[in-house]
Design an enzyme around this catalytic site. Structure first.
Site, PDB file in Angstrom:
ATOM      1  N   PHE A 112       0.813  -1.218   0.000  1.00 43.66           N
ATOM      2  CA  PHE A 112       0.000   0.000   0.000  1.00 43.66           C
ATOM      3  C   PHE A 112       0.845   1.268   0.000  1.00 43.66           C
ATOM      4  O   PHE A 112       0.370   2.343  -0.376  1.00 43.66           O
ATOM      5  CB  PHE A 112      -0.979  -0.007   1.175  1.00 43.66           C
ATOM      6  CG  PHE A 112      -0.418   0.436   2.494  1.00 43.66           C
ATOM      7  CD1 PHE A 112      -0.666   1.717   2.972  1.00 43.66           C
ATOM      8  CD2 PHE A 112       0.324  -0.418   3.289  1.00 43.66           C
ATOM      9  CE1 PHE A 112      -0.175   2.129   4.197  1.00 43.66           C
ATOM     10  CE2 PHE A 112       0.804  -0.029   4.516  1.00 43.66           C
ATOM     11  CZ  PHE A 112       0.559   1.256   4.980  1.00 43.66           C
ATOM     12  N   LYS A 113       2.098   1.156   0.398  1.00 49.42           N
ATOM     13  CA  LYS A 113       2.949   2.348   0.444  1.00 49.42           C
ATOM     14  C   LYS A 113       3.143   2.954  -0.951  1.00 49.42           C
ATOM     15  O   LYS A 113       3.433   4.142  -1.077  1.00 49.42           O
ATOM     16  CB  LYS A 113       4.296   2.001   1.070  1.00 49.42           C
ATOM     17  CG  LYS A 113       4.210   1.342   2.440  1.00 49.42           C
ATOM     18  CD  LYS A 113       3.572   2.222   3.484  1.00 49.42           C
ATOM     19  CE  LYS A 113       3.386   1.517   4.811  1.00 49.42           C
ATOM     20  NZ  LYS A 113       4.601   1.268   5.556  1.00 49.42           N
ATOM     21  N   ASP A 114       2.987   2.135  -2.013  1.00 46.93           N
ATOM     22  CA  ASP A 114       3.102   2.664  -3.373  1.00 46.93           C
ATOM     23  C   ASP A 114       2.065   3.747  -3.661  1.00 46.93           C
ATOM     24  O   ASP A 114       2.304   4.630  -4.484  1.00 46.93           O
ATOM     25  CB  ASP A 114       2.925   1.549  -4.403  1.00 46.93           C
ATOM     26  CG  ASP A 114       4.084   0.565  -4.424  1.00 46.93           C
ATOM     27  OD1 ASP A 114       5.230   0.993  -4.196  1.00 46.93           O
ATOM     28  OD2 ASP A 114       3.836  -0.636  -4.656  1.00 46.93           O
TER      29      ASP A 114
END
Length: 497
Positions: A112-114
């Protein structure tokens, strides 16, 4: 829109300054002076837009010192089919009983950090041109696994920047470690730290407030910044996917406009669930924010008691991105819940630093209970949930998303609340292949990571994403391991080359 520091509310900066600095001079976090509202008409208008246009509309409310052209440049370069394997950017999988899995892992590092770290380089370089044009930006990152790789991928070979990532030596999955240590790029550095994530995070914060390091870097025209969620430029993009998901569910006729939803988030550093709180403040109809923790349940205890106490056993779990005992973004939430009382924030977080513990007042405790529900589960329960969800719905969860599903099931049993619910899925299961394989198949495991992956693919009729498969043939570039006290030296050595 100006931004204040949680530890000095009189300090006001524009968003570009907040993004470049990352952390305020006295160690506070930047927060918007006010939360912009979304009207009914604006939310309904978002239903007919794609993710890029939704992102533009939300950013325009928070980053008011960015021009239209600057914002369009940022969102269009970040959210496209070059960076994500789906045109929707974030996909929604529908499970039984009104549960919607928000898949936030379709980017280049499968986490999810993308969603934030594909756009942060554009936000940061655009901000730098406005505020510190000509300076080199040195990004520092502490990671419990996913932030590091996503930041490395986002900033690799970006002109005018460099990035140093620190991760706990034994606190990430084999795939997470391989992703980071094989990272390509001429401006990147990766180093393991003897300790846990909190040691890495505290080490990075110490570098930011070290005046000697600041002076040495300034002499070389270098400015420090952060890609952790302490940086507003990392947090703001996370608000967008909650707003976008609500609009998409309305568009898909899964809910009606105005219908409330619950949001469940597997939580470590508190940034992801804080973004959901901001979406609620903007006007997204949210019933309850459900905070899901693993065995490191400091947040569960805090929300249920009002006492934050990091003086407890630290567990290394199968959901390593949540192996955290100091949740930095909680400071932002408490700043809002105290009515922007920076004196209280300084008192509480000063106590956290000196004694490892603080207790909020009765008013804040009451607000926490109204907004949040918190639960936790251990590794055995996490794996059981992965197996159950796969057997019953043929949907493969990773070890963090499984924590969220398990805690949500506990919430539903405890409350009887059957409100439709968005569950944040934070990583692809193949990032944690050993634990996932053990959950669905059990038995002996081969030592070779990719041999195990092949067995997981066969057992579940799923496929490892291409970005993870590509690490198989990459050479390991970074093998350094240091004590936490040596982190500043690592940064200075890297930047002197």
């Amino acid at each position: 829109m100006n931004y204040a520091s949680t530890r000095n509310s009189a300090l006001k900066v524009q968003s570009a300054q907040a993004i470049v600095k990352g952390l305020s001079d006295e160690g506070g976090l930047y927060v918007p002076e006010s939360i912009p509202a979304l009207s009914k008409d604006e939310i309904l208008a978002l239903c007919d837009k794609n993710y890029v246009d939704r992102a533009y509309d939300i950013f325009a409310k928070f980053l008011t010192d960015f021009s239209t052209d600057e914002l369009r440049y940022c969102v269009e370069n970040a959210y496209n089919d070059k960076n994500f394997d789906t045109k929707n950017i974030a996909e929604i999988a529908k499970l039984k009983e009104g549960r919607y899995i928000l898949e936030l892992w379709h980017g280049p590092t499968c986490a999810f950090k993308d969603m934030a770290l594909q756009i942060l380089p554009y936000l940061l370089t655009t901000s730098a041109k406005k505020t510190v044009d000509g300076k080199q930006i040195a990004i520092l990152v502490a990671t419990s696994g996913d932030t590091g790789k996503a930041a490395l991928e986002g900033f690799k070979d970006v002109p005018g920047t460099s990035i140093s990532v620190f991760y706990p030596e034994d606190g990430v999955s084999p795939m997470q470690k391989r992703q980071m240590t094989t990272q390509e790029g001429n401006n990147v550095n990766v180093c393991a730290v003897k300790g846990n994530f909190d040691d890495c995070q505290n080490g990075v914060k110490a570098i930011f407030t070290d005046k000697d390091i600041e002076a040495k870097l300034a002499a070389n025209n270098v400015l420090l910044s952060s890609a952790n969620s302490i940086n507003w430029g990392r947090l703001a993009p996370q608000i967008i996917y909650y707003v976008s998901t609500y609009a998409q569910l309305v568009k898909d006729k899964e809910i009606e406009y105005g219908e409330k939803v619950n949001i469940v988030v597997p939580t470590g550093n508190f940034g992801n669930i804080l973004a959901a709180y901001y979406a609620k403040l903007m006007g997204i109809p949210v019933n309850k924010l459900i905070c899901a923790s693993n065995a490191n349940n400091v947040l569960t205890d805090f929300i249920n008691t009002g006492v934050y106490d990091r003086n407890r056993q630290f567990f290394t779990t199968v959901s390593p991105s949540m192996d955290i005992l100091i949740s930095s973004n909680l400071e932002r939430l408490l700043y809002h819940l105290t009515g922007e009382n920076d004196a209280l924030i300084n008192e509480w977080f000063g106590a956290l630093k000196s004694s490892g513990r603080y207790e909020v007042n009765a008013d804040v405790k009451k607000k926490l209970g109204e907004l949040f529900w918190a639960g936790c589960c251990d590794d055995t329960q996490t794996k059981a949930q992965i197996r159950k969800t796969f057997e019953e719905e043929h949907y493969l969860l990773d070890t963090h998303s499984a924590v969220a599903v398990k805690v949500y099931d506990d919430y539903r049993k405890a409350t009887g609340d059957d409100t439709k619910t968005i569950i944040a899925s934070t990583a692809n299961p193949y990032k944690f292949g050993r634990a996932v394989y053990d959950a669905v198949n059990g038995g002996d495991q081969p030592d070779d990571e990719f041999e195990l992956i092949a067995k997981l693919e066969a057992a579940t009729d799923t496929k490892m994403p291409a970005p993870l498969a590509a690490t198989k043939d990459k050479a390991v570039r970074f093998e350094g391991v240091v004590e936490k006290q040596q982190m500043g030296g690592v940064v200075l050595d890297f930047l002197s080359k």
